[in-house]
Design a protein around this motif. Structure first.
Motif, PDB file in Angstrom:
ATOM      1  N   THR A   1      -0.459   5.223  -3.634  1.00  0.00           N
ATOM      2  CA  THR A   1      -0.295   6.328  -2.693  1.00  0.00           C
ATOM      3  C   THR A   1      -1.162   7.540  -3.001  1.00  0.00           C
ATOM      4  O   THR A   1      -1.186   8.482  -2.227  1.00  0.00           O
ATOM      5  CB  THR A   1       1.183   6.766  -2.659  1.00  0.00           C
ATOM      6  N   HIS A   2      -1.885   7.525  -4.113  1.00  0.00           N
ATOM      7  CA  HIS A   2      -2.650   8.734  -4.461  1.00  0.00           C
ATOM      8  C   HIS A   2      -3.932   8.896  -3.669  1.00  0.00           C
ATOM      9  O   HIS A   2      -4.400  10.006  -3.466  1.00  0.00           O
ATOM     10  CB  HIS A   2      -2.960   8.748  -5.954  1.00  0.00           C
ATOM     11  N   PHE A   3      -4.517   7.780  -3.275  1.00  0.00           N
ATOM     12  CA  PHE A   3      -5.820   7.881  -2.605  1.00  0.00           C
ATOM     13  C   PHE A   3      -5.786   7.142  -1.258  1.00  0.00           C
ATOM     14  O   PHE A   3      -5.799   5.917  -1.239  1.00  0.00           O
ATOM     15  CB  PHE A   3      -6.912   7.286  -3.488  1.00  0.00           C
ATOM     16  N   PRO A   4      -5.721   7.894  -0.153  1.00  0.00           N
ATOM     17  CA  PRO A   4      -5.623   7.273   1.187  1.00  0.00           C
ATOM     18  C   PRO A   4      -6.741   6.262   1.437  1.00  0.00           C
ATOM     19  O   PRO A   4      -6.498   5.197   2.014  1.00  0.00           O
ATOM     20  CB  PRO A   4      -5.760   8.465   2.136  1.00  0.00           C
ATOM     21  N   GLN A   5      -7.931   6.572   0.937  1.00  0.00           N
ATOM     22  CA  GLN A   5      -9.061   5.661   1.173  1.00  0.00           C
ATOM     23  C   GLN A   5      -8.811   4.316   0.522  1.00  0.00           C
ATOM     24  O   GLN A   5      -9.110   3.264   1.066  1.00  0.00           O
ATOM     25  CB  GLN A   5     -10.327   6.268   0.574  1.00  0.00           C
TER      26      GLN A   5
ATOM     27  N   SER B   1     -10.419  -0.324  -8.711  1.00  0.00           N
ATOM     28  CA  SER B   1      -9.645   0.719  -8.063  1.00  0.00           C
ATOM     29  C   SER B   1      -9.282   1.802  -9.073  1.00  0.00           C
ATOM     30  O   SER B   1      -9.247   1.571 -10.273  1.00  0.00           O
ATOM     31  CB  SER B   1      -8.379   0.121  -7.462  1.00  0.00           C
ATOM     32  N   GLU B   2      -9.018   2.976  -8.507  1.00  0.00           N
ATOM     33  CA  GLU B   2      -8.687   4.112  -9.350  1.00  0.00           C
ATOM     34  C   GLU B   2      -7.256   4.515  -9.053  1.00  0.00           C
ATOM     35  O   GLU B   2      -6.846   4.539  -7.891  1.00  0.00           O
ATOM     36  CB  GLU B   2      -9.646   5.265  -9.011  1.00  0.00           C
TER      37      GLU B   2
ATOM     38  N   TRP C   1       0.812  -1.222   0.000  1.00  0.00           N
ATOM     39  CA  TRP C   1       0.000   0.000   0.000  1.00  0.00           C
ATOM     40  C   TRP C   1       0.848   1.276   0.000  1.00  0.00           C
ATOM     41  O   TRP C   1       0.332   2.347  -0.204  1.00  0.00           O
ATOM     42  CB  TRP C   1      -0.960   0.000   1.199  1.00  0.00           C
ATOM     43  N   GLU C   2       2.179   1.146   0.227  1.00  0.00           N
ATOM     44  CA  GLU C   2       3.012   2.349   0.174  1.00  0.00           C
ATOM     45  C   GLU C   2       3.774   2.447  -1.148  1.00  0.00           C
ATOM     46  O   GLU C   2       4.648   3.284  -1.320  1.00  0.00           O
ATOM     47  CB  GLU C   2       4.005   2.349   1.349  1.00  0.00           C
TER      48      GLU C   2
ATOM     49  N   LYS D   1      -5.345  -2.432   2.379  1.00  0.00           N
ATOM     50  CA  LYS D   1      -4.880  -3.062   3.622  1.00  0.00           C
ATOM     51  C   LYS D   1      -5.881  -4.109   4.084  1.00  0.00           C
ATOM     52  O   LYS D   1      -5.514  -5.217   4.474  1.00  0.00           O
ATOM     53  CB  LYS D   1      -4.703  -1.999   4.721  1.00  0.00           C
ATOM     54  N   GLN D   2      -7.145  -3.728   4.027  1.00  0.00           N
ATOM     55  CA  GLN D   2      -8.202  -4.653   4.439  1.00  0.00           C
ATOM     56  C   GLN D   2      -8.186  -5.886   3.528  1.00  0.00           C
ATOM     57  O   GLN D   2      -8.298  -7.019   3.991  1.00  0.00           O
ATOM     58  CB  GLN D   2      -9.564  -3.938   4.347  1.00  0.00           C
TER      59      GLN D   2
END
Ligand code: ADP
Length: 914
Positions: free
Chosen positions: A480-484, A506-507, A474-475, A490-491
């Motif tokens: 990294t563009h969209f925190p959500q 995903s976008e 996720w890093e 992660k989930q």
């Protein structure tokens, strides 16, 4: 095409008959198909004895366009000057290889029919369907060729669109085929044929196996067998088209039997499996290849006669084989991570670590003799070696190592090398698959640390492997563009680590700044005992599809906005009469909401007789297949309204009406106005009639008492003249004069009213004869005034002879009466004008001042006193009425002191209703 040899002859030998040549020339120049001749500058021998490559070199420079028709020029958007003299090289500059291949085939076969992608002179491309025929001289040498071309770009595009549309609507499009008992196609419908890439007629007699991809042949053969025993089977399989491309379909096969229960064949129903199922299938293929590669490695590693281990870059163990476990006495689970260090003999531990770190630091292979001690206290001398595993960019992703029982060192040396070689191959194979796909693929630890990622994925974020490997997924630059989205990932990793497969859309923002949509999935990889040992993230860029979808949505919204803002009621119904769409105006007028209208029929909404009238019109449109206009009645708050409705069919791809679209405009107001206008017209006509009637009755009935007054006054005058006093004589004279005038007035009025009511029917009338009559009637006036009347040759017209006589008499009479100083000169002219006769009566009299011109045609209107010019003022009013009854017009042009010209028109022929 029979014209070919003819044109060929004409080009080669010239045509004997010039009409033939004209016919061909016309055909050549007017045909919607492009025609051209391309001739060689010298005859060329072509068969297997010549060097064809060299011949083609020559042809590509020396064969030139010598004739071309307009349609061909239009295709290439070129002028004739541009086009004549072009060589094959010019046409195929963009793809010489294809060009040469086509030419070679054409020369080989003498004739070639192909579809090719060609360039226009401006560089744009088009699809051409061409039919090319070689031309030969008497020795059989090629002298060039003749071609017929048709631009099929739009058809191609339609096919392309159709294919896209079919993909989008795949779950609704069905194809059907019927096969015989030996498994050969008997009948194939268009949709099915489209899918398998053949024309329906070309499939007849073809074995079904030819349309199945070799990968799935076994699967389908099994399914076919199952159908034979169970009667029916459903299967998803990969097919292969004529052009070699593949497709995925769900097939339902149903066996058919005759009365004796003998198999007669089967039906095959084809249903598009969804895009996601297709992706799934492709993904499955890649995953299977991966699994195979891994499985090879595992088998190899497990059964190798040396100990084998694998660690991550940090030296944490991720795999050991059976031999390694034998040598160390540790279980698989205990060896994992740092566990393996337990197996090192205590005295050797330091040495092993030192050599290990040094090897890593110096970037060389690890090689060392050391001891293992099993938990049972058994000590084994081994030679351990390890090599770094590197990815394509040379970054270490882990280590593979072997440990060899030192006693068996000699024997094992060979096996050891073999194993390393196999490992390398397995790794290469794995990587090849990994990097050759357009999908994004990677490997993660169950915790989400990136172990591997393929080139396709790196490319879109312009990253190096080092930017990703070893980092939490996720890093990495993808996320990294969209925190959500990072949270979502992660989930997903947590879920996948628990053995679940996760998939979501995903976008992302790629390195070139573009926004991309990805169909992302995360799958756990389990070891033999069911532990999650790795996660495989995969992604597929679906931006194009997504954008197309969004564009479609947008265009749909625009369309909806457009029809919503239309003032008319707009709606679309399917052939069953159910509403598919209505616009806002519809909602407003009928107090309904579109959600509630969709799927309903008119019967659900309107009273039965109205709904049935609507339905009848819809059915008419569906049956006729063309737009139909009609008036329809629909209830509104204030009662029934009339709508002017245009209904037209919406055709599906095969041209069959699939819906009816209606546009209805409320014309109730217009209708009302129309009715009112009609009413007014009738009222006017009636009032005119009444007036006419009155004028006639009044003038007619007044005559009788007036005659009595006149005759008794005359009696009085005769008997008592000179017997009364002179004053009485004068009074009687006034009374006689007044009564006489009144009689004339009433006579004229009666004449006027009779123009309309007592006119005679029309017949052929010779104007010259009429004029002769008129001049005789006016003889006295003419000679008294020394008048000269001249005229053009006069035509025959269709008219009421009596009225025409009166018309000429009144006009000529006036021309004499309103004379100037000079003797009257009167010219009667006639001209053709707009299919009518234009008559003129021109005099040199006193003329009329322009402000009075409109008055003179009104009854009893005169410009002079009776003392100056006698008359009642009825003459021109009667003239006007006569001309109008004949469908013409009467007007005057005049200059005071110089004279007047009266013009009137008469229809050329045909009865004018009286
Ligand atoms: P009337 O001749 O009985 O006066 P008409 O209706 O024939 O009635 O003519 C109306 C008026 O138009 C005339 O009084 C005269 O003033 C004018 N008019 C008609 N014909 C001519 C003409 N040819 N030249 C000049 N004035 C004319």
């Amino acid at each position: 095409m029979t014209v070919l040899p003819e044109l060929r002859d004409c080009e080669q030998h010239g045509l004997e008959s010039s009409s033939d040549r004209h016919r061909l020339e016309a055909f050549f120049s007017q045909s919607p198909d492009g025609f051209f001749f391309m001739m060689l500058d010298r005859p060329m021998h072509w068969d297997d004895s010549v060097d064809k490559e060299a011949a083609l070199d020559y042809v590509f420079d020396h064969q030139r366009v010598t004739r071309v028709n307009a349609a061909m020029l239009a295709q290439y958007n070129a002028s004739e000057a541009d086009f004549l003299g072009l060589t094959p090289k010019d046409f195929f500059a963009h793809d010489l290889e294809t060009g040469r291949q086509l030419w070679r085939e054409m020369f080989d076969r003498g004739r070639l029919r192909v579809e090719t992608l060609q360039r226009r002179l401006d560089g744009t491309s088009m699809w051409i369907e061409g039919d090319y025929s070689c031309l030969y001289d008497s020795e059989g040498n090629s002298i060039g060729h003749f071609g017929i071309q048709r631009d099929i770009s739009s058809r191609k595009q339609e096919e392309e669109e159709l294919r896209e549309m079919n993909a989008a609507l795949s779950h609704t499009v069905e194809g059907i085929s019927k096969l015989d008992a030996s498994g050969r196609y008997q009948r194939v419908d268009q949709a099915y044929a489209n899918t398998i890439g053949y024309r329906p007629e070309d499939t007849i007699g073809m074995e079904w196996q030819r349309t199945v991809h070799p990968d799935d042949l076994d699967k389908l053969t099994a399914a076919y067998q199952e159908m034979l025993s169970a009667g029916k089977v459903k299967v998803e399989a990969k097919g292969i088209r004529k052009d070699g491309s593949t497709f995925y379909k769900q097939l339902t096969m149903v066996a058919t039997y005759d009365k004796q229960q003998q198999l007669t064949g089967h039906y095959c129903f084809m249903k598009d499996i969804s895009e996601s199922a297709r992706i799934e299938a492709e993904r499955e293929e890649i995953a299977a290849a991966l699994r195979e590669s891994e499985e090879n490695f595992r088998i190899l590693a497990t059964h190798a006669p040396v100990g084998i281990f694998q660690t991550d870059p940090a030296g944490d163990c991720v795999f050991v084989n059976r031999k390694w476990m034998e040598l160390t006495g540790l279980s698989f689970a205990r060896a994992m991570g740092r566990g393996w260090t337990e197996a090192l003999y205590a005295e050797d531990r330091e040495r092993v670590f030192e050599e290990w770190y040094e090897a890593v630091r110096e970037d060389r292979a690890f090689f060392l003799e050391y001891r293992f001690e099993t938990p049972q206290g058994e000590v084994n001398w081994v030679v351990g070696s390890a090599v770094a595993i590197r990815n394509g960019d040379g970054v270490v992703t882990g280590y593979f190592g072997t440990v060899t029982d030192i006693n068996a060192a000699k024997q094992n040396e060979i096996a050891h090398r073999q194993v390393e070689e196999d490992l390398r191959r397995s790794e290469q194979k794995f990587r090849a698959i990994f990097n050759s796909t357009f999908q994004f693929i990677g490997l993660l630890t169950p915790e989400g640390i990136v172990v591997e990622v393929n080139q396709a994925a790196l490319r879109v974020v312009a990253a190096e492997r080092a930017d990703a490997i070893g980092k939490p997924f996720w890093e990495t630059p993808w996320w990294t563009h969209f925190p959500q989205l990072q949270e979502r990932l992660k989930q997903a990793i947590a879920d996948a680590a628990n053995g679940e497969s996760v998939r979501f859309e995903s976008e992302h923002i790629w390195a070139d700044g573009s926004t991309a949509f990805v169909d992302f999935s995360l799958k756990p990889v389990l070891d033999e005992v069911g532990n999650v040992v790795m996660l495989i993230p995969e992604g597929r860029d679906i931006s194009d599809r997504k954008q197309a979808l969004m564009a479609l949505q947008e265009s749909e919204e625009r369309l909806q906005a457009l029809i919503d803002n239309a003032g008319s009621v707009i709606y679309i119904k399917n052939p069953q009469g159910q509403y598919i769409l209505i616009n806002r105006q519809y909602e407003t007028l009928f107090h309904l909401e579109r959600e509630n209208v969709k799927g309903k029929t008119d019967r659900d909404i309107f009273p039965e007789y109205i709904a049935d009238a609507f339905r009848a019109n819809d059915l008419k449109v569906l049956a006729a297949g063309i737009p139909i206009e009609s008036e329809e009645i629909a209830p509104q708050d204030d009662g029934l309204h009339t709508f002017l409705t245009i209904k037209f069919p919406l055709l599906d791809a095969s041209g069959v009406p699939s819906a009816v679209c209606g546009i209805s405009t409320d014309i109730t107001e217009r209708k009302k106005a129309e009715v009112e206008l009609q009413q007014q017209k009738q009222d006017l006509a009636r009032s005119n009639d009444e007036l006419q009637q009155f004028a006639y009755v009044a003038s007619h009935d007044l005559q009788e008492p007036l005659r009595m007054v006149t005759s008794y006054l005359e009696l009085l005058e005769r008997r008592y003249k000179g017997q009364l006093d002179p004053k009485a004589d004068r009074f009687i004279a006034y009374a006689v004069d007044g009564a006489t005038r009144m009689q004339i007035l009433i006579n004229d009025l009666l004449g006027y009213s009779r123009v309309g009511s007592r006119g005679q029917s029309f017949g052929r009338v010779d104007c010259a004869a009429i004029l002769k009559n008129v001049l005789r009637n006016l003889q006295v006036a003419i000679s008294e005034n020394n008048a000269i009347v001249t005229h053009d040759p006069l035509p025959e017209v269709n008219a009421d002879a009596t009225q025409l006589t009166q018309l000429f008499q009144n006009l000529i009479g006036n021309a004499i009466k309103f004379r100037g100083e000079d003797p009257p000169r009167i010219q009667i002219g006639v001209n053709r004008s707009n299919g009518k006769w234009l008559f003129s009566v021109c005099d040199n009299g006193i003329g009329i001042e322009s402000q009075y011109i409109s008055r003179i045609f009104v009854i009893f209107q005169r410009l002079h006193s009776r003392a100056d010019y006698p008359g009642t003022g009825m003459g021109l009013a009667i003239c006007k009425k006569i001309v109008e009854r004949h469908g013409g017009k009467l007007w005057v042009e005049s200059l005071p002191g110089e004279g007047s010209t009266f013009y009137f028109t008469l229809s050329d022929a045909g009865a004018i209703p009286s």
